[in-house]
Write an enzyme that holds these catalytic residues in place. Sequence first.
Site, short mmCIF file in Angstrom:
data_model
loop_
_atom_site.label_atom_id
_atom_site.label_comp_id
_atom_site.label_asym_id
_atom_site.label_seq_id
_atom_site.Cartn_x
_atom_site.Cartn_y
_atom_site.Cartn_z
N ALA A 106 49.88 -43.82 2.88
CA ALA A 106 49.08 -43.36 4.01
C ALA A 106 48.21 -42.17 3.63
O ALA A 106 47.12 -42.00 4.14
CB ALA A 106 50.00 -42.96 5.15
N ASP B 174 3.48 -22.06 -4.60
CA ASP B 174 2.11 -21.68 -4.92
C ASP B 174 1.25 -21.96 -3.71
O ASP B 174 1.74 -22.41 -2.67
CB ASP B 174 1.58 -22.30 -6.21
N1 LIG Z 1 -11.79 -24.99 -12.73
C1 LIG Z 1 -11.88 -23.67 -12.74
N2 LIG Z 1 -12.82 -23.06 -13.48
C2 LIG Z 1 -12.91 -21.72 -13.52
N3 LIG Z 1 -12.11 -20.90 -12.86
C3 LIG Z 1 -11.16 -21.44 -12.09
C4 LIG Z 1 -10.98 -22.85 -11.99
N4 LIG Z 1 -9.96 -23.08 -11.17
C5 LIG Z 1 -9.49 -21.89 -10.78
N5 LIG Z 1 -10.20 -20.89 -11.33
C6 LIG Z 1 -9.99 -19.45 -11.17
O1 LIG Z 1 -8.71 -19.14 -11.71
C7 LIG Z 1 -7.89 -18.55 -10.73
C8 LIG Z 1 -6.49 -19.06 -10.91
O2 LIG Z 1 -6.51 -20.43 -10.70
P1 LIG Z 1 -5.25 -21.33 -10.86
O3 LIG Z 1 -5.68 -22.71 -10.54
O4 LIG Z 1 -4.58 -21.03 -12.14
O5 LIG Z 1 -4.39 -20.74 -9.71
P2 LIG Z 1 -3.05 -21.28 -9.16
O6 LIG Z 1 -1.97 -20.38 -9.51
O7 LIG Z 1 -2.93 -22.72 -9.47
O8 LIG Z 1 -3.40 -21.07 -7.67
P3 LIG Z 1 -2.59 -21.60 -6.46
O9 LIG Z 1 -1.32 -20.87 -6.36
O10 LIG Z 1 -3.53 -21.20 -5.40
O11 LIG Z 1 -2.44 -23.05 -6.64
C9 LIG Z 1 -8.52 -18.92 -9.41
O12 LIG Z 1 -8.33 -17.92 -8.47
C10 LIG Z 1 -9.99 -19.07 -9.73
O13 LIG Z 1 -10.63 -17.83 -9.60
#
Ligand SMILES: Nc1ncnc2c1ncn2[C@@H]1O[C@H](COP(=O)(O)OP(=O)(O)OP(=O)(O)O)[C@@H](O)[C@H]1O
Length: 924
Positions: free
Chosen positions: A302, A348
């Site tokens: 049981a 993020d």
């Molecule tokens: N394709 C790109 N070319 C140039 N600069 C960029 C590009 N994408 C983002 N950035 C710059 O780099 C910074 C950081 O971007 P990233 O994409 O690394 O952030 P993340 O940590 O992914 O942001 P989140 O937390 O908002 O997703 C941005 O604030 C922007 O100013």
Amino acid sequence: MPSTAEGATTGVAGPHHPPAAPGAVPGPDLDAPLDRLWHELRSGPEGLDERDAARRLQVQGPNALPARSRASWPRALARQVVHPLALLLWAASGLALLAGTPVLAAAIVVVVLLNAGLAFWQEQHAEHAVAALEAYLPARTRVLRGGVAREIPAVEVVTGDVVLLGEGAAVPADGRLVSGAVEIDMSALTGESVPVARRAGAHPPGPVLEAPDLVFRGTTCTVGSARAVVTGTGVHTEIGRIAALTGHVGHRESPLEVQVRRVAWLIAAVALGTGAAFLPIGLLAGLSFTAALVFAIGLLVANVPEGLLPTITLALAAGVRSLARHGAVIRRLSAVETLGSTTVICTDKTGTLTRNRMRPHALWTPARGRGDPDRDASAAPQAARVAQRCSDADLPNPARGTGSGDPTELALLVFAAAAGLDTRAATRLRDRRAVHPFDPVLTRMSTVDDTPDGLAVHTKGAVEAVLERCTALRRDGGVTELDAAGRAEVLTATADLAADGLRVLALAGRPAGPGDVGADRAAVESGLVLEALVGLVDPPRPSVRPAVARCHAAGIAVHVVTGDHPVTAEAVARAVGIGAHGLRVVGGAELAGLREGALDALLAAGDEIVFARVAPEQKLRIVEALGHLGEVVAVTGDGVNDAPALRRADIGVAMGASGTDVAREAATMVLTDDDFATIERAVAEGRRVYDDVRKFVLYIFAHAVPEVVPFLVFALSGGAVPLGLTVLQILAIDLGTETLPALALGREPAEPGVMSRPPRPRSEGVIRPRMLWRAWGLLGLTSAALTTGAFLVVLLRAGWTPGAPTGPGSALHPAYVEATTATFVGIVACQIGTAFAARTEHASLRSVGLGTNPLLWWGIGFEVLVTAAVVYLPVAQHLVGTAPLDAATVALLLCCAPLVWGVDELDRWRRRRHVRPISERRTR
Ligand SMILES: Nc1ncnc2c1ncn2[C@@H]1O[C@H](COP(=O)(O)OP(=O)(O)OP(=O)(O)O)[C@@H](O)[C@H]1O
């Protein structure tokens, strides 16, 4: 970060290669010069055309490894019959046979077999649930088909396909690089954790896995970009061969399962001890040796909780499946229980809190200040050209705003289109002479392009990152030197845009010379002229604000970890309610300067924190510090550099829609919709599943007391009160009436308030003292009192007095059989009451609703049917030793159900009155 543009196609012949592996299917000759390899594979640099690829897919079969070689079902079933608890029951059955009670022996065998069957079914179900998850996350890969890049399911890759590898991409099949250079994480194949460089061209002799131009399925590209021609798919890959040899990793027991296994053993030991103790007690009370032995066996059978473990596995699997339907794919069963105790979420921003659908919202130029990007784009033609040229996205149809690529770049292309520029990738690539890709640490990207005005550098990125490379800015009258006042003006404009929650990018450029084409990054990105700032709006997801509020109510803190500007990040955080009870903003530079102790103090202070301009590597530091403080951390990430933090966190959450394969591999949970609200739902689901496991453990524990008490009464009265329950009746309860309601409790919907109590401490066990008190003390003793009472009432009604003979042949025997039947039916009724009581731990049954768990009603229906059969079918009466009960007795016994439930309901009501309001508990 190397700037590895795909280089020249190579056709260099390599020296001879050793054969791939013994027993390998003959594949193309990997040592052949590239043009011969193309020929052998009947392919070329443009890739296959669609029809050819479809044909090959039919011939070669899908690019998949055979499903996990599961133990064949007879073996899996057999395992259930010989696990240790079952062996204990087999021994009991053998003893029963020796004691001359073949019916009992047979009944125990039936118990073992039925339980084995049920456990087998549950485990199969759980395995299927987990296997089916793959369908939620189909791996995709980019290939060239007829010269055009296309994304296809990875299972459709065939030999001869040209695969495009980029940062974070999984290598879908074995292949040879034909252009470009990458770094590859080979750990899945070789165990080597440091990525290795692979580039097209070089081909010295050596082991296959070390060949510098070969890539393999199961590995991932961490840096760079390259093209590879596929030479082997499916089982004809290196990992396919290894998988065929070793099979996959099996199911690892979760901490919950380990805990419950221990408890099951403990109870089994107690059952064994009780059984053994009963033998002398029974003899002393005047039973024959055989009778005492039979009862001892009954007690043992049981109380052995043989069905507990598979029921838990099934509950976890059901949780996993329901989470998958709601957008969260869990990659480990045990993660479900960890989810429920999450105390901190590090999220993020872009795509998780916001929609990741950006569009230009504001334009700032040194000449005209803030304006409208649509209206003023043509007044800033140089800025528009930077947005057009310095991009990897493709926006063939700007009017619809749809295209492929990074949302930030797509938004900038919309701005370029407003100035009348061509935003197609093909046009841009024709004129591109060099590229320095976006680097998340530098936060900028640059290109060198041919333009109608000659060669030019185009740079875009985070304002600070671009500004530090600028020496001038464009005003109305032309280019003026960038002095301290100019810098301050740009930074003020940035802060102004960021305060509106906009993502701000700086656009800059300069005329270039031929020397810039092959120059290093620092040289190219120097002496720039700042053209404009563009503010991109990315609205928060509407679901996030209520989800954040629910997290707060549940005692969960939410920190933001982002690469974006502090002011932008703060604005977005506030917009979704993060930091409602206190917000700190910490920049990446400040974080880098914090010692471990200071970081711990910051995190322990109780405020929610926005970590902005944080490099992905710093995320790991934050997660480690939180772990050090004893928090249970869920962290989101999508890039290659996020993988260490995802692995270190208790729950690593990757983005299914936008994340890289590397992040997905490292994560515990993948969100198919990238939405923060899904994390909160997953936490709630984790809490529900854990609660449900506790509910059925409570239910299963509760029935032990009314089953054991009749034996105790018999023993303590020295045999003056006869045994209230026969062994076969106990088995009938265990067998027929218990299982289904217990299973149904594992599917109970979440109790109201599941997200308004603090997280369960990590160290807290599934079985707590209060649960034992509730199971054995409250529910168990109430049931025992009611059923023993019913037994005595039926006996007394027939004129029984303590000590009067009730054995076979005595005048009171028919009444005695009826009385034991009353105990049996009473226990069933009490268990029905217990099932309803167990549905909630704190809340009232009314607040969850009587009909919200239909499975339980089915289970109870089944329980009642089996009980009726045992009581009223002559065959069963004969076997189990029951007698039909009259309607009045049945009606009386049925009252046990509401009574047991009612006692527990009252107790919960009493407890609710003493629970502290949430505001007094851990607030955020
Ligand atoms: N394709 C790109 N070319 C140039 N600069 C960029 C590009 N994408 C983002 N950035 C710059 O780099 C910074 C950081 O971007 P990233 O994409 O690394 O952030 P993340 O940590 O992914 O942001 P989140 O937390 O908002 O997703 C941005 O604030 C922007 O100013």
